[in-house]
Design a protein around this motif. Structure first.
Motif, PDB file in Angstrom:
ATOM      1  N   GLU B  24     -27.892  14.210  56.388  1.00 20.97           N
ATOM      2  CA  GLU B  24     -28.318  13.691  57.685  1.00 20.97           C
ATOM      3  C   GLU B  24     -28.463  14.800  58.698  1.00 20.97           C
ATOM      4  O   GLU B  24     -27.721  15.782  58.668  1.00 20.97           O
ATOM      5  CB  GLU B  24     -27.303  12.666  58.207  1.00 20.97           C
ATOM      6  CG  GLU B  24     -27.366  11.379  57.427  1.00 20.97           C
ATOM      7  CD  GLU B  24     -26.691  10.232  58.160  1.00 20.97           C
ATOM      8  OE1 GLU B  24     -26.692  10.221  59.401  1.00 20.97           O
ATOM      9  OE2 GLU B  24     -26.179   9.340  57.465  1.00 20.97           O
ATOM     10  N   GLY B  25     -29.432  14.631  59.603  1.00 21.76           N
ATOM     11  CA  GLY B  25     -29.605  15.609  60.668  1.00 21.76           C
ATOM     12  C   GLY B  25     -30.986  15.479  61.279  1.00 21.76           C
ATOM     13  O   GLY B  25     -31.928  15.050  60.619  1.00 21.76           O
ATOM     14  N   ALA B  26     -31.079  15.855  62.576  1.00 22.42           N
ATOM     15  CA  ALA B  26     -32.370  15.776  63.264  1.00 22.42           C
ATOM     16  C   ALA B  26     -33.157  17.071  63.105  1.00 22.42           C
ATOM     17  O   ALA B  26     -34.350  17.128  63.393  1.00 22.42           O
ATOM     18  CB  ALA B  26     -32.133  15.485  64.741  1.00 22.42           C
ATOM     19  N   THR B  27     -32.460  18.137  62.670  1.00 24.65           N
ATOM     20  CA  THR B  27     -33.137  19.425  62.430  1.00 24.65           C
ATOM     21  C   THR B  27     -32.612  20.005  61.121  1.00 24.65           C
ATOM     22  O   THR B  27     -31.586  19.539  60.599  1.00 24.65           O
ATOM     23  CB  THR B  27     -32.821  20.449  63.542  1.00 24.65           C
ATOM     24  OG1 THR B  27     -31.403  20.694  63.525  1.00 24.65           O
ATOM     25  CG2 THR B  27     -33.237  19.958  64.921  1.00 24.65           C
ATOM     26  N   LEU B  28     -33.271  21.034  60.642  1.00 24.07           N
ATOM     27  CA  LEU B  28     -32.825  21.696  59.408  1.00 24.07           C
ATOM     28  C   LEU B  28     -31.390  22.210  59.582  1.00 24.07           C
ATOM     29  O   LEU B  28     -30.552  22.085  58.685  1.00 24.07           O
ATOM     30  CB  LEU B  28     -33.780  22.844  59.058  1.00 24.07           C
ATOM     31  CG  LEU B  28     -33.413  23.666  57.822  1.00 24.07           C
ATOM     32  CD1 LEU B  28     -33.332  22.800  56.573  1.00 24.07           C
ATOM     33  CD2 LEU B  28     -34.429  24.792  57.605  1.00 24.07           C
ATOM     34  N   LYS B  29     -31.134  22.767  60.773  1.00 21.94           N
ATOM     35  CA  LYS B  29     -29.809  23.310  61.048  1.00 21.94           C
ATOM     36  C   LYS B  29     -28.723  22.236  60.882  1.00 21.94           C
ATOM     37  O   LYS B  29     -27.676  22.469  60.268  1.00 21.94           O
ATOM     38  CB  LYS B  29     -29.803  23.846  62.488  1.00 21.94           C
ATOM     39  CG  LYS B  29     -28.684  24.778  62.808  1.00 21.94           C
ATOM     40  CD  LYS B  29     -28.893  25.324  64.212  1.00 21.94           C
ATOM     41  CE  LYS B  29     -27.797  26.337  64.531  1.00 21.94           C
ATOM     42  NZ  LYS B  29     -28.020  26.947  65.844  1.00 21.94           N
ATOM     43  N   GLU B  30     -29.010  21.052  61.419  1.00 23.24           N
ATOM     44  CA  GLU B  30     -28.031  19.963  61.321  1.00 23.24           C
ATOM     45  C   GLU B  30     -27.856  19.504  59.875  1.00 23.24           C
ATOM     46  O   GLU B  30     -26.758  19.135  59.459  1.00 23.24           O
ATOM     47  CB  GLU B  30     -28.466  18.783  62.209  1.00 23.24           C
ATOM     48  CG  GLU B  30     -28.329  19.076  63.701  1.00 23.24           C
ATOM     49  CD  GLU B  30     -28.772  17.898  64.580  1.00 23.24           C
ATOM     50  OE1 GLU B  30     -29.059  18.153  65.764  1.00 23.24           O
ATOM     51  OE2 GLU B  30     -28.837  16.739  64.080  1.00 23.24           O
ATOM     52  N   VAL B  31     -28.948  19.522  59.136  1.00 26.16           N
ATOM     53  CA  VAL B  31     -28.860  19.138  57.724  1.00 26.16           C
ATOM     54  C   VAL B  31     -27.969  20.116  56.966  1.00 26.16           C
ATOM     55  O   VAL B  31     -27.142  19.716  56.123  1.00 26.16           O
ATOM     56  CB  VAL B  31     -30.275  19.033  57.100  1.00 26.16           C
ATOM     57  CG1 VAL B  31     -30.211  19.105  55.577  1.00 26.16           C
ATOM     58  CG2 VAL B  31     -30.935  17.735  57.532  1.00 26.16           C
ATOM     59  N   ILE B  32     -28.105  21.414  57.287  1.00 29.33           N
ATOM     60  CA  ILE B  32     -27.257  22.412  56.616  1.00 29.33           C
ATOM     61  C   ILE B  32     -25.781  22.166  56.959  1.00 29.33           C
ATOM     62  O   ILE B  32     -24.913  22.254  56.094  1.00 29.33           O
ATOM     63  CB  ILE B  32     -27.715  23.841  56.984  1.00 29.33           C
ATOM     64  CG1 ILE B  32     -29.089  24.115  56.337  1.00 29.33           C
ATOM     65  CG2 ILE B  32     -26.696  24.881  56.513  1.00 29.33           C
ATOM     66  CD1 ILE B  32     -29.739  25.415  56.747  1.00 29.33           C
ATOM     67  N   GLU B  33     -25.515  21.814  58.220  1.00 28.12           N
ATOM     68  CA  GLU B  33     -24.130  21.502  58.614  1.00 28.12           C
ATOM     69  C   GLU B  33     -23.614  20.300  57.824  1.00 28.12           C
ATOM     70  O   GLU B  33     -22.468  20.282  57.372  1.00 28.12           O
ATOM     71  CB  GLU B  33     -24.052  21.198  60.130  1.00 28.12           C
ATOM     72  CG  GLU B  33     -24.343  22.382  61.046  1.00 28.12           C
ATOM     73  CD  GLU B  33     -23.332  23.527  60.905  1.00 28.12           C
ATOM     74  OE1 GLU B  33     -22.236  23.294  60.369  1.00 28.12           O
ATOM     75  OE2 GLU B  33     -23.662  24.657  61.309  1.00 28.12           O
ATOM     76  N   ILE B  81     -38.509  15.422  52.840  1.00 28.72           N
ATOM     77  CA  ILE B  81     -37.891  16.104  51.692  1.00 28.72           C
ATOM     78  C   ILE B  81     -37.723  17.577  52.046  1.00 28.72           C
ATOM     79  O   ILE B  81     -38.688  18.259  52.416  1.00 28.72           O
ATOM     80  CB  ILE B  81     -38.760  15.966  50.425  1.00 28.72           C
ATOM     81  CG1 ILE B  81     -38.867  14.483  50.044  1.00 28.72           C
ATOM     82  CG2 ILE B  81     -38.178  16.783  49.271  1.00 28.72           C
ATOM     83  CD1 ILE B  81     -39.809  14.213  48.887  1.00 28.72           C
ATOM     84  N   VAL B  82     -36.481  18.040  51.973  1.00 31.12           N
ATOM     85  CA  VAL B  82     -36.193  19.449  52.228  1.00 31.12           C
ATOM     86  C   VAL B  82     -35.967  20.126  50.878  1.00 31.12           C
ATOM     87  O   VAL B  82     -35.131  19.680  50.092  1.00 31.12           O
ATOM     88  CB  VAL B  82     -34.928  19.601  53.108  1.00 31.12           C
ATOM     89  CG1 VAL B  82     -34.537  21.073  53.253  1.00 31.12           C
ATOM     90  CG2 VAL B  82     -35.149  18.966  54.481  1.00 31.12           C
ATOM     91  N   SER B  83     -36.740  21.184  50.595  1.00 31.95           N
ATOM     92  CA  SER B  83     -36.549  21.913  49.336  1.00 31.95           C
ATOM     93  C   SER B  83     -35.969  23.279  49.625  1.00 31.95           C
ATOM     94  O   SER B  83     -36.420  23.974  50.543  1.00 31.95           O
ATOM     95  CB  SER B  83     -37.887  22.094  48.612  1.00 31.95           C
ATOM     96  OG  SER B  83     -38.472  20.851  48.356  1.00 31.95           O
ATOM     97  N   ILE B  84     -34.986  23.660  48.834  1.00 32.47           N
ATOM     98  CA  ILE B  84     -34.383  24.989  48.952  1.00 32.47           C
ATOM     99  C   ILE B  84     -34.805  25.764  47.705  1.00 32.47           C
ATOM    100  O   ILE B  84     -34.495  25.366  46.586  1.00 32.47           O
ATOM    101  CB  ILE B  84     -32.843  24.892  49.010  1.00 32.47           C
ATOM    102  CG1 ILE B  84     -32.421  23.987  50.177  1.00 32.47           C
ATOM    103  CG2 ILE B  84     -32.215  26.275  49.122  1.00 32.47           C
ATOM    104  CD1 ILE B  84     -30.940  23.624  50.175  1.00 32.47           C
ATOM    105  N   VAL B  85     -35.580  26.840  47.910  1.00 34.73           N
ATOM    106  CA  VAL B  85     -36.100  27.589  46.762  1.00 34.73           C
ATOM    107  C   VAL B  85     -35.766  29.065  46.944  1.00 34.73           C
ATOM    108  O   VAL B  85     -36.284  29.715  47.850  1.00 34.73           O
ATOM    109  CB  VAL B  85     -37.641  27.422  46.640  1.00 34.73           C
ATOM    110  CG1 VAL B  85     -38.166  28.170  45.415  1.00 34.73           C
ATOM    111  CG2 VAL B  85     -38.022  25.953  46.566  1.00 34.73           C
TER     112      VAL B  85
END
Lengths: 323, 92
Positions: B24-33, B81-85
């Motif tokens: 969950e998160g409104a930004t990528l940064k929040e998703v990482i948290e 969808i967030v992809s980490i590559v």
């Protein structure tokens, strides 16, 4: 080379001509100019035959049955050709809008070619994700550290062909930046082994203006390579997110070199200049390298009283549409 | 905002082998948290000491590299969808 046994392919790759180009030197008004000519590398007419020879030999040692790659064309051609006689299944992934000759020069070997609707960076992303799910040797993804070592031979040969010495200046086209780092490493190894007595070569990077992330970082004096969306006729070096960009940039800086870019028009002029003065027909990436060399000499960055080696890494017959 | 995050092989040990997780998160940064809360140790692998995204990891939101968007501040919407590559460079 980082292989344990005998190579399974690439026995006839490399040792391409290093030729002095007198008419070109005259046209560029520089003392001496050499061409290291991988447009005639065997069997697929680009420097990629060097890296693929190492990658496939290592893939065999690791027990892989399938080889693959993300490619802007030349690498796909080379992986396809080498896979046939070294007994691998083969999948090559390329951007959908490549030059016809580069597509044909992979398909002719009867391999699986996947044309991806996207640019190289998108193809590369796809391959990174496939490599996590299939037991395939992607030569420039999971086998990359071995693959890249093959490029050292380009540097070894230049030193040997100059009579065991390093050149004063070398201009190298940069896509991922890997070739730059490995020519440097090759010459450094020769120096450390005492095969050359001095290693003070200045490294110059050549890119197309439509895809110049390393040149941009150099000119902005930044150590971060900001990705770009490629838009250039030099498709073989159109990598907007260069994996080895930071390392290549470091080498340019520490050797006192420079990084420069040229327009599509200048690239075509570069191809013609090399053809008309030396009788070598190079692909668009070679046009970039010749045109950047010209620009650097005109700017006084490469001194006219010195010598320069121009790295020609691919063959013009594969990019005929450009001219 | 609930988004789907695709996890690369080198980080599967942190997610217990799950290749896709919900965060969950409104930004990528929040998703990482949020990933860090769910899978301790994740943030250190994705961000450097100053908290910036590591330069050898590519983050994509749907099909776009976040460096062409707003980096770690890239806004996210439900269902993205967030992809980490990981980027693969050439060995030393």
């Amino acid at each position: 080379m980082p292989i344990d046994g005998e190579p399974v392919c690439g026995h006839t790759s490399g040792f391409t001509p290093l030729v002095e180009a007198k008419n070109l030197a005259e046209a560029l008004r520089i003392k001496k100019c050499y061409i290291k000519d991988d447009s005639v590398n065997h069997p697929t007419l680009s420097f990629k035959d060097r890296v693929v020879a190492v990658a496939l030999s290592k893939a065999k040692e690791f027990g892989f049955k399938t080889v693959a790659c993300a490619s802007t064309g030349n690498l796909a051609n080379s992986v396809a050709a080498h896979s046939r006689y070294s007994g691998f299944d083969c999948y090559v992934f390329v951007p959908y809008d490549l030059e016809t000759s580069k597509i044909l020069s992979s398909l002719i070997y009867g391999v699986n070619l996947v044309a991806v609707e996207g640019n190289y960076d998108e193809v590369n992303r796809l391959c990174a994700e496939i490599a996590m799910n299939f037991p395939w040797a992607f030569v420039n993804v999971n086998i990359r550290p071995y693959y890249a070592e093959g490029s050292k031979t380009y540097g070894f040969e230049i030193a040997e062909q100059l009579g065991f010495r390093a050149p004063k200046n070398i201009v190298i086209p940069a896509a991922s930046g890997s070739l730059v780092t490995k020519i440097y490493k090759g010459l450094m190894e020769f120096y450390q082994l005492g095969l050359i007595s001095e290693f003070k070569t200045k490294f110059f990077i050549a890119q197309a203006q439509g895809c110049a992330p390393i040149v941009n970082a150099f000119k902005e004096n930044s150590s971060i390579i900001k990705p770009v969306k490629p838009k250039t006729i030099a498709k073989s070096i159109a990598i907007g997110n260069p994996a080895d960009g930071v390392y290549a940039l470091e080498i340019v800086k520490k050797t006192g070199g420079y990084a420069e870019a040229v327009t599509d028009e200048e690239i075509i002029e570069g191809i013609k200049l090399l053809a008309e003065t030396k009788g070598i027909f190079t692909e668009t990436a070679g046009g970039v390298t010749v045109a950047v060399t010209k620009k650097l000499i005109e700017k006084g960055i490469i001194p006219r009283e010195e010598e320069v080696v121009i790295s020609i890494t691919g063959n013009g017959l594969k990019t005929q549409e450009a001219v | 905002m609930r988004v789907k995050v695709r996890i690369p092989t080198p980080l599967l040990s942190l997610t217990g082998g799950k290749k896709e997780v919900i965060a969950e998160g409104a930004t990528l940064k929040e998703v990482i948290e949020d990933l860090e809360r769910q899978f301790p140790g994740m943030k250190e692998r994705l961000c450097d000491e100053e908290g910036n995204l590591r330069r050898f990891i590519n983050f994509f939101v749907n099909d776009e590299d976040v460096r062409f968007l707003e980096g770690e501040n890239t806004p996210l919407k439900e269902g993205d969808i967030v992809s980490i590559v990981p980027a693969i460079a050439g060995g030393s």
